[in-house]
Design an enzyme around this catalytic site. Structure first.
Site, PDB file in Angstrom:
ATOM      1  N   SER A 158     -32.855 -17.825 -33.481  1.00  0.00           N
ATOM      2  CA  SER A 158     -33.902 -18.162 -32.504  1.00  0.00           C
ATOM      3  C   SER A 158     -33.538 -17.603 -31.133  1.00  0.00           C
ATOM      4  O   SER A 158     -32.373 -17.271 -30.880  1.00  0.00           O
ATOM      5  CB  SER A 158     -34.023 -19.688 -32.418  1.00  0.00           C
ATOM      6  N   TYR A 192     -31.899 -28.419 -31.074  1.00  0.00           N
ATOM      7  CA  TYR A 192     -32.333 -27.159 -31.714  1.00  0.00           C
ATOM      8  C   TYR A 192     -31.479 -25.988 -31.209  1.00  0.00           C
ATOM      9  O   TYR A 192     -31.003 -25.159 -31.989  1.00  0.00           O
ATOM     10  CB  TYR A 192     -33.804 -26.935 -31.396  1.00  0.00           C
TER      11      TYR A 192
HETATM   12  P1  NAP Z   1     -42.566 -24.255 -39.736  1.00  0.00           P
HETATM   13  O1  NAP Z   1     -43.943 -23.728 -39.616  1.00  0.00           O
HETATM   14  O2  NAP Z   1     -42.245 -25.597 -39.185  1.00  0.00           O
HETATM   15  O3  NAP Z   1     -42.084 -24.168 -41.270  1.00  0.00           O
HETATM   16  C1  NAP Z   1     -40.797 -24.603 -41.561  1.00  0.00           C
HETATM   17  C2  NAP Z   1     -40.730 -24.767 -43.063  1.00  0.00           C
HETATM   18  O4  NAP Z   1     -39.462 -25.328 -43.416  1.00  0.00           O
HETATM   19  C3  NAP Z   1     -41.798 -25.733 -43.565  1.00  0.00           C
HETATM   20  O5  NAP Z   1     -42.311 -25.308 -44.806  1.00  0.00           O
HETATM   21  C4  NAP Z   1     -41.003 -27.007 -43.697  1.00  0.00           C
HETATM   22  O6  NAP Z   1     -41.560 -27.938 -44.583  1.00  0.00           O
HETATM   23  C5  NAP Z   1     -39.697 -26.479 -44.229  1.00  0.00           C
HETATM   24  N1  NAP Z   1     -38.630 -27.483 -44.118  1.00  0.00           N
HETATM   25  C6  NAP Z   1     -38.338 -28.265 -43.059  1.00  0.00           C
HETATM   26  N2  NAP Z   1     -37.304 -29.075 -43.353  1.00  0.00           N
HETATM   27  C7  NAP Z   1     -36.936 -28.797 -44.628  1.00  0.00           C
HETATM   28  C8  NAP Z   1     -35.940 -29.298 -45.519  1.00  0.00           C
HETATM   29  N3  NAP Z   1     -35.105 -30.271 -45.138  1.00  0.00           N
HETATM   30  N4  NAP Z   1     -35.860 -28.785 -46.763  1.00  0.00           N
HETATM   31  C9  NAP Z   1     -36.717 -27.813 -47.163  1.00  0.00           C
HETATM   32  N5  NAP Z   1     -37.696 -27.284 -46.378  1.00  0.00           N
HETATM   33  C10 NAP Z   1     -37.786 -27.781 -45.124  1.00  0.00           C
HETATM   34  O7  NAP Z   1     -41.571 -23.248 -39.019  1.00  0.00           O
HETATM   35  P2  NAP Z   1     -41.685 -21.698 -38.707  1.00  0.00           P
HETATM   36  O8  NAP Z   1     -42.267 -21.508 -37.360  1.00  0.00           O
HETATM   37  O9  NAP Z   1     -42.272 -20.970 -39.886  1.00  0.00           O
HETATM   38  O10 NAP Z   1     -40.127 -21.375 -38.585  1.00  0.00           O
HETATM   39  C11 NAP Z   1     -39.365 -21.005 -39.705  1.00  0.00           C
HETATM   40  C12 NAP Z   1     -37.961 -20.774 -39.190  1.00  0.00           C
HETATM   41  O11 NAP Z   1     -38.011 -19.885 -38.072  1.00  0.00           O
HETATM   42  C13 NAP Z   1     -37.299 -22.057 -38.670  1.00  0.00           C
HETATM   43  O12 NAP Z   1     -35.918 -21.997 -38.965  1.00  0.00           O
HETATM   44  C14 NAP Z   1     -37.504 -21.962 -37.156  1.00  0.00           C
HETATM   45  O13 NAP Z   1     -36.499 -22.683 -36.446  1.00  0.00           O
HETATM   46  C15 NAP Z   1     -37.359 -20.492 -36.940  1.00  0.00           C
HETATM   47  N6  NAP Z   1     -37.988 -19.968 -35.727  1.00  0.00           N
HETATM   48  C16 NAP Z   1     -39.310 -20.182 -35.487  1.00  0.00           C
HETATM   49  C17 NAP Z   1     -39.862 -19.592 -34.339  1.00  0.00           C
HETATM   50  C18 NAP Z   1     -41.308 -19.767 -33.952  1.00  0.00           C
HETATM   51  O14 NAP Z   1     -41.645 -19.425 -32.810  1.00  0.00           O
HETATM   52  N7  NAP Z   1     -42.166 -20.255 -34.844  1.00  0.00           N
HETATM   53  C19 NAP Z   1     -39.091 -18.813 -33.494  1.00  0.00           C
HETATM   54  C20 NAP Z   1     -37.729 -18.659 -33.780  1.00  0.00           C
HETATM   55  C21 NAP Z   1     -37.196 -19.231 -34.918  1.00  0.00           C
HETATM   56  P3  NAP Z   1     -42.411 -29.147 -43.928  1.00  0.00           P
HETATM   57  O15 NAP Z   1     -43.788 -28.604 -43.758  1.00  0.00           O
HETATM   58  O16 NAP Z   1     -42.320 -30.273 -44.889  1.00  0.00           O
HETATM   59  O17 NAP Z   1     -41.745 -29.491 -42.601  1.00  0.00           O
HETATM   60  C1  GCO Z   2     -39.575 -24.082 -28.216  1.00  0.00           C
HETATM   61  C2  GCO Z   2     -39.980 -23.210 -29.371  1.00  0.00           C
HETATM   62  C3  GCO Z   2     -38.869 -22.242 -29.690  1.00  0.00           C
HETATM   63  C4  GCO Z   2     -39.263 -21.403 -30.881  1.00  0.00           C
HETATM   64  C5  GCO Z   2     -38.223 -20.404 -31.192  1.00  0.00           C
HETATM   65  C6  GCO Z   2     -38.002 -19.429 -30.099  1.00  0.00           C
HETATM   66  O1  GCO Z   2     -39.939 -25.267 -28.221  1.00  0.00           O
HETATM   67  O2  GCO Z   2     -38.923 -23.532 -27.316  1.00  0.00           O
HETATM   68  O3  GCO Z   2     -40.288 -23.979 -30.516  1.00  0.00           O
HETATM   69  O4  GCO Z   2     -37.696 -22.917 -29.932  1.00  0.00           O
HETATM   70  O5  GCO Z   2     -39.438 -22.184 -32.012  1.00  0.00           O
HETATM   71  O6  GCO Z   2     -37.058 -20.977 -31.649  1.00  0.00           O
HETATM   72  O7  GCO Z   2     -37.174 -18.404 -30.602  1.00  0.00           O
END
Ligand code: NAP
Ligand code: GCO
Length: 259
Positions: A145, A158
């Site tokens: 992230s 986080y």
């Molecule tokens: P999301 O929409 O919240 O999806 C996360 C997925 O992980 C959901 O299907 C969730 O299921 C599942 N999950 C959560 N806890 C779990 C567990 N204990 N066991 C199995 N599955 C679990 O998140 P996303 O935005 O796609 O993000 C995916 C990854 O990218 C995460 O690691 C997040 O930190 C990272 N990330 C996201 C962003 C962003 O801007 N979106 C940026 C940087 C990094 P549920 O629906 O049941 O919660």
């Molecule tokens: C926040 C956002 C971020 C993104 C991502 C950025 O609240 O700042 O959720 O943490 O999820 O991780 O890279």
């Protein structure tokens, strides 16, 4: 020619019923990989199976909480016992966030985020590494992230988890590189998924803030992560190890637009 094909490879993408995980798994499938994914409930797994099917992807879905080591080990064994095979590629994608001022966050809430975002990637990587060693190599991609590098208000747990995940990535790279296992991270910027939906709500100040901090002047989409994930999952990155590839539209390079 550089080999981006994943034909014959088995990829496990955690938490991949939708969002970033679903996009990455779709990219790996388009390159020929067999997709295995898990999610925390049977409804979500079914939702994911239907979504993959709609894209012509015959995925294998399992209900599994990534924080439960016994269930994770059972999942990895089941994938082999059911004849799918030994996992070649792991994408540690499942993750949660809690946006709470640190002085108001309970220790239990802090631990829960660490458990899913840091302990679980350790558990799942530990479960697949023996099979990768036997197979002569593998690929591990941890979804880090911006918060692996930067902090901000309300995301202490986080940021601690994602900072730790950056160093876990580097340590797995260090410890298992000699087994032809490459472990790298992808650091998405701000991506439009359910996880960031609260920040993109109508009139939320965070929306314009992110646009001003991103040279690309837009939120990312899960599709922006497809190419970087395919690169790190394929032979094209066989000499890339311990690297965090930021896919952020330039946020980390930019001081931000003058107001
Ligand atoms: P999301 O929409 O919240 O999806 C996360 C997925 O992980 C959901 O299907 C969730 O299921 C599942 N999950 C959560 N806890 C779990 C567990 N204990 N066991 C199995 N599955 C679990 O998140 P996303 O935005 O796609 O993000 C995916 C990854 O990218 C995460 O690691 C997040 O930190 C990272 N990330 C996201 C962003 C962003 O801007 N979106 C940026 C940087 C990094 P549920 O629906 O049941 O919660
Ligand atoms: C926040 C956002 C971020 C993104 C991502 C950025 O609240 O700042 O959720 O943490 O999820 O991780 O890279």
């Amino acid at each position: 020619m550089v080999n981006f094909s994943l034909k014959g490879k088995i990829a496990l993408v955690t938490g991949a019923s939708y969002g970033i995980g679903f996009a990455i798994a779709s990219a790996l499938a388009e390159a020929g990989a067999t997709i295995v994914f898990n999610d925390i409930s049977s409804d979500l797994v079914q939702k994911g199976l239907d979504a993959y099917k709609e894209k012509g992807i015959q995925a294998h879905g399992y209900v599994c909480d990534v924080t439960d080591e016994a269930k994770v080990n059972e999942l990895v064994s089941k994938v082999e016992e059911e004849g799918i095979g030994v996992i070649d590629i792991l994408v540690n994608n499942a993750g949660i966030i809690k946006r709470i001022p640190m002085h108001e966050m309970t220790a239990a809430e802090f631990r829960q985020v660490i458990d899913v975002d840091l302990n679980a990637p350790f558990i799942v990587a530990k479960a697949v590494i023996p099979g990768m060693i036997k197979k002569g190599g593998g690929k591990i991609i941890n979804i880090c992230s911006m918060m692996s590098e930067l902090g901000r208000e309300t995301v202490s747990a986080y940021a601690a988890a994602k900072g730790g995940l950056k160093m876990l990535t580097r340590n797995i790279a260090s410890e298992y590189g000699s087994y032809n296992i490459q472990c790298n991270g992808i650091g998405p910027g701000y991506i439009a998924t359910p996880q960031t939906a609260p920040l993109r709500a109508e009139g939320h100040p965070f929306h314009s803030f992110i646009i001003s901090k991103t040279p690309a002047a837009r939120w990312g989409t899960p599709d922006d992560l497809k190419g970087p994930a395919l690169f790190l999952a394929s032979e094209a990155s066989n000499f890339v190890n311990g690297h965090i590839l930021y896919v952020d539209g330039g946020i980390l390079a930019y001081i931000g637009k003058q107001p």
